[in-house]
Design an enzyme around this catalytic site. Structure first.
Site, PDB file in Angstrom:
ATOM      1  N   ILE A   1       0.835  -1.204   0.000  1.00  0.00           N
ATOM      2  CA  ILE A   1       0.000   0.000   0.000  1.00  0.00           C
ATOM      3  C   ILE A   1       0.866   1.248   0.000  1.00  0.00           C
ATOM      4  O   ILE A   1       0.620   2.190  -0.743  1.00  0.00           O
ATOM      5  CB  ILE A   1      -0.943   0.017   1.225  1.00  0.00           C
ATOM      6  CG1 ILE A   1      -1.934  -1.144   1.163  1.00  0.00           C
ATOM      7  CG2 ILE A   1      -1.684   1.339   1.311  1.00  0.00           C
ATOM      8  CD1 ILE A   1      -2.807  -1.252   2.396  1.00  0.00           C
ATOM      9  N   ALA A   2       1.902   1.238   0.855  1.00  0.00           N
ATOM     10  CA  ALA A   2       2.717   2.443   0.997  1.00  0.00           C
ATOM     11  C   ALA A   2       4.084   2.057   1.515  1.00  0.00           C
ATOM     12  O   ALA A   2       4.264   1.041   2.194  1.00  0.00           O
ATOM     13  CB  ALA A   2       2.050   3.434   1.950  1.00  0.00           C
TER      14      ALA A   2
ATOM     15  N   GLY B   1       7.649   3.864   3.344  1.00  0.00           N
ATOM     16  CA  GLY B   1       8.235   5.027   3.976  1.00  0.00           C
ATOM     17  C   GLY B   1       9.632   4.737   4.464  1.00  0.00           C
ATOM     18  O   GLY B   1      10.205   3.671   4.197  1.00  0.00           O
ATOM     19  N   GLY B   2      10.212   5.696   5.189  1.00  0.00           N
ATOM     20  CA  GLY B   2      11.590   5.556   5.626  1.00  0.00           C
ATOM     21  C   GLY B   2      11.781   4.540   6.726  1.00  0.00           C
ATOM     22  O   GLY B   2      12.898   4.051   6.926  1.00  0.00           O
ATOM     23  N   MET B   3      10.729   4.203   7.494  1.00  0.00           N
ATOM     24  CA  MET B   3      10.878   3.313   8.630  1.00  0.00           C
ATOM     25  C   MET B   3      10.026   2.065   8.552  1.00  0.00           C
ATOM     26  O   MET B   3      10.336   1.064   9.191  1.00  0.00           O
ATOM     27  CB  MET B   3      10.533   4.064   9.927  1.00  0.00           C
ATOM     28  CG  MET B   3      11.379   5.290  10.160  1.00  0.00           C
ATOM     29  SD  MET B   3      10.928   6.115  11.698  1.00  0.00           S
ATOM     30  CE  MET B   3      11.654   7.712  11.406  1.00  0.00           C
ATOM     31  N   ALA B   4       8.949   2.113   7.802  1.00  0.00           N
ATOM     32  CA  ALA B   4       8.058   0.961   7.722  1.00  0.00           C
ATOM     33  C   ALA B   4       7.370   0.940   6.372  1.00  0.00           C
ATOM     34  O   ALA B   4       7.327   1.942   5.656  1.00  0.00           O
ATOM     35  CB  ALA B   4       7.024   1.000   8.847  1.00  0.00           C
ATOM     36  N   THR B   5       6.852  -0.219   6.026  1.00  0.00           N
ATOM     37  CA  THR B   5       6.075  -0.395   4.805  1.00  0.00           C
ATOM     38  C   THR B   5       4.720  -0.966   5.182  1.00  0.00           C
ATOM     39  O   THR B   5       4.629  -1.821   6.078  1.00  0.00           O
ATOM     40  CB  THR B   5       6.784  -1.344   3.830  1.00  0.00           C
ATOM     41  OG1 THR B   5       8.076  -0.816   3.526  1.00  0.00           O
ATOM     42  CG2 THR B   5       5.994  -1.487   2.536  1.00  0.00           C
ATOM     43  N   VAL B   6       3.671  -0.484   4.529  1.00  0.00           N
ATOM     44  CA  VAL B   6       2.321  -0.957   4.813  1.00  0.00           C
ATOM     45  C   VAL B   6       1.845  -1.813   3.646  1.00  0.00           C
ATOM     46  O   VAL B   6       1.953  -1.406   2.484  1.00  0.00           O
ATOM     47  CB  VAL B   6       1.350   0.219   5.056  1.00  0.00           C
ATOM     48  CG1 VAL B   6      -0.057  -0.303   5.333  1.00  0.00           C
ATOM     49  CG2 VAL B   6       1.829   1.067   6.214  1.00  0.00           C
TER      50      VAL B   6
ATOM     51  N   ASP C   1       0.079  13.975  16.850  1.00  0.00           N
ATOM     52  CA  ASP C   1       0.448  14.181  15.448  1.00  0.00           C
ATOM     53  C   ASP C   1      -0.803  14.307  14.586  1.00  0.00           C
ATOM     54  O   ASP C   1      -0.932  13.666  13.550  1.00  0.00           O
ATOM     55  CB  ASP C   1       1.329  13.029  14.954  1.00  0.00           C
ATOM     56  CG  ASP C   1       2.063  13.390  13.653  1.00  0.00           C
ATOM     57  OD1 ASP C   1       2.176  14.595  13.351  1.00  0.00           O
ATOM     58  OD2 ASP C   1       2.505  12.464  12.954  1.00  0.00           O
TER      59      ASP C   1
END
Length: 650
Positions: free
Chosen positions: A24-25, A27-32, A141
């Protein structure tokens, strides 16, 4: 390369339970990922920490703590966490899968929301935050990227990765900044207490952005924006959008007060104020403002001390940097794929703005002591980037936001990174073909793939037909379609539509029009005034009587025939409403000229020349060979230009 390893999970059954379907997505620290829970036969969003970070025991502990905190929340406006586990070097969270889009995506398309729609979206956001606040948790956040909108109209707050139970014990690192800088509360910058009122501040900024289509504080760097949050008030939305009711200005001002004690005590109090302003009647005038302010001021006793069941020191917090929506998935930051939710931060033993600390904080951020800004900037820089820069494996990424796609790809490749652009995203503020955002941003492992979100240009909307509508109804239809309405309607004439109704738009209906450009309404101001010059006054008076137009008739000598209109005060084609007065000048005929006497017996040639010099025409009638004038008709006076009969001969 991290992205290659992450993609290897597709098709794999993680932890013997979750079949990974697609990404789905990233990023710099995790993937979904979108995955299927084989045990319960349901779809889930699987948030998998990158293997490089999984080797950091402290990071993993915070990651697991996120799951335990959020799993305790159960609310229709909060994305649920179902499970937490680990498969080798891949710690993961199993989360509720919510197909839809982020509020950020919708803002990029629409630009802004009408007041009633903005409050309609705020209601479920605050309801979800209120549930967390009642459970002793703070989001820290709140931003459009963390709000999901489903096709059936549901709204869900996601990524409580920064939330920590206030009732738990523990301290945070002094001075560490938590949350995306555009929505960061002053106390998050200065190291004060972060509690429910911190979420209220961010939600107030979010409401401001929905109403105006812009963020209240901008700057050349995150530090400059953070400084503005501490030292400058959020401006009233009506300063950017004309016609907003005073109640909204006061609500935003209260929610974004730099002093937490002056804000609504929690999302519950903010929600009550929002609901008091919902609907056209409540939004109309100062009465709505009084209701809104009263609804949250009830949380303050006479001595000004805050009354809140959660007014305790926070247990902890987390750091979150900038997060972006990547082109390949609407949940890039909605599920915290950038790793939001790690790190720690917060206040100092719950002191915040109490005791001696507020004096020190306000002294440090005072305009009177601007010379300390440079030192403060160093502290803030460390706060924003401390843990991020701690890992030597991460190197700076070139700044590509705002560049053309080709230039951005070239810059990333030149620095040793891969680049991939997803499906272009409609963006009203970024030129077509230019980069909206990049993920990851800031720093990344050499060779990592950077996902680029490229603008498809502004949203194009078909202009609806509003002919025959009243002006307010036409304005509402255009705004509902997502279009801006030009401030001043154009007055037009119509013989078939009633005065005050809309005759059409510029551009015309069914035109595909950029959302960023205003549409002008054409409003009927009256019937078209016909050309009156050279018309007989009697005929024009008959027309004017039938259409309730008043004529101011002025007589004037003219060569035109008597009774002929020679001038009109309003140009032909101008719209004139019933009751309008139009001034017309009507010819009384040419001026009378004295005909000389004693012309009989004179030579015809001399008489003819004399009469012509006076402006008459001469009709000659000869009787016999002689040249002497026998008679003239008429005598006395005659209109200039008229004919004089001269008889001569014998």
């Amino acid at each position: 390369m991290e992205s290659v390893l992450a993609d290897a999970l597709i098709g794999r059954v993680l932890d013997g339970r979750y079949l990974v379907r697609s990404r789905i997505a990233h990023g710099g620290m995790a993937t979904v990922y979108l995955a299927t829970d084989a045990r319960l036969d349901r779809q889930v969003a699987l948030k998998v920490m990158h293997a490089d970070l999984a080797r950091d025991a402290e990071f993993v502990t915070r990651f697991i703590g996120e799951a335990k905190s959020v799993a305790r929340l159960s609310h229709p406006n909060i994305v649920a966490v179902f499970d937490q586990g680990s498969d080798g070097h891949y710690p993961y969270l199993a989360m509720e899968y919510v197909p839809g889009r982020t509020l950020r995506s919708l803002l990029r398309e629409r630009g802004w929301f009408p007041a009633d729609q903005a409050l309609e979206v705020m209601d479920p956001i605050l309801a979800g935050l209120a549930a967390a606040h009642r459970a002793g948790m703070v989001h820290r956040d709140v931003k459009p990227e963390n709000v999901l909108l489903t096709a059936d109209g549901r709204v869900k707050v996601v990524d409580f990765g920064l939330a920590r139970a206030q009732a738990a014990s523990g301290q945070t690192r002094v001075g560490q900044l938590i949350g995306t800088v555009a929505y960061i509360a002053p106390e998050q910058v200065t190291g004060g207490v972060t509690d429910a009122r911190t979420d209220v501040y961010a939600a107030g900024v979010l409401l401001f952005e929905m109403l105006t289509g812009r963020q209240p504080h901008t700057g050349e760097s995150p530090l400059a924006v953070a400084y503005k949050h501490v030292n400058e008030e959020v401006p009233p939305p009506s300063a950017f959008v004309r016609g907003l009711p005073p109640g909204l200005d006061q609500l935003v001002r209260a929610a974004t007060s730099r002093d937490p004690r002056q804000r609504p005590a929690s999302a519950d109090a903010f929600l009550r104020a929002v609901r008091s302003l919902r609907g056209p009647a409540a939004l109309d005038g100062a009465a709505g403002a009084d209701v809104a302010v009263t609804s949250w001021q009830e949380n303050f006793p006479p001595n000004g001390a805050l009354v809140s069941p959660h007014d305790t020191a926070p247990a902890g917090g987390s750091q979150s940097g900038h997060t972006m929506v990547v082109g390949t998935g609407y949940l890039a930051d909605a599920y915290g794929a950038d790793g939001s939710g790690s790190g720690s931060g917060g206040g100092r033993g719950g002191r915040g703005y109490h005791g001696h600390e507020p004096f020190l904080q306000r002294w440090l951020f005072s305009r009177r002591l601007a010379f300390v800004l440079a030192g403060g900037a160093v502290v803030l820089a460390a706060a924003f980037g401390g843990w991020w820069f701690a890992s030597g494996r991460y190197t700076p990424l070139p700044r590509v936001t705002g560049e053309s796609e080709a230039k951005a790809v070239a810059a990333l490749r030149a620095d040793g990174f891969s680049a991939q652009a997803g499906t272009p995203v409609i963006d009203n503020n970024v030129t077509k073909g230019y980069v909206i955002s990049a993920s990851p941003s800031g720093r990344a492992v050499k060779g990592a793939t950077v996902m680029l979100t490229v603008s498809a240009g502004p949203r194009m909307i078909s202009v609806p037909s509003v002919t025959g509508q009243s002006l307010p109804a036409a304005q509402a239809l255009l705004r509902k379609a997502g279009l801006r309405v030009a401030g001043t309607p154009r007055k037009v004439a119509s013989s078939t539509l009633a005065v005050g109704t809309v005759a059409g738009t510029t551009p015309a209906a069914n035109t595909s029009w950029p959302q960023t450009r205003p549409v002008r309404l054409n409003v009927v101001a009256g019937i078209p005034l016909p050309p009156l010059v050279n018309q007989n006054i009697g005929d024009v008076q008959s027309w004017a009587g039938q259409n309730n137009i008043a004529l101011n008739v002025q007589q004037a000598s003219n060569s035109a025939a008597a009774g002929t209109i020679i001038r009109q005060s309003v140009p032909a084609g101008t719209p004139v409403a019933p009751g309008t007065t139009v001034t017309v000048q009507v010819s009384s005929g040419p001026p009378e000229v004295q005909i000389p006497g004693n012309l009989t017996g004179e030579k015809f040639g001399q008489v003819q020349q004399q009469l012509q010099q006076l402006g008459f025409q001469v009709n000659a009638h000869q009787f016999g060979p002689g040249q002497r004038v026998i008679a003239i008709s008429p005598t006395g006076q005659a209109p200039r230009g008229s004919a004089i009969d001269v008889y001569y001969g014998f």
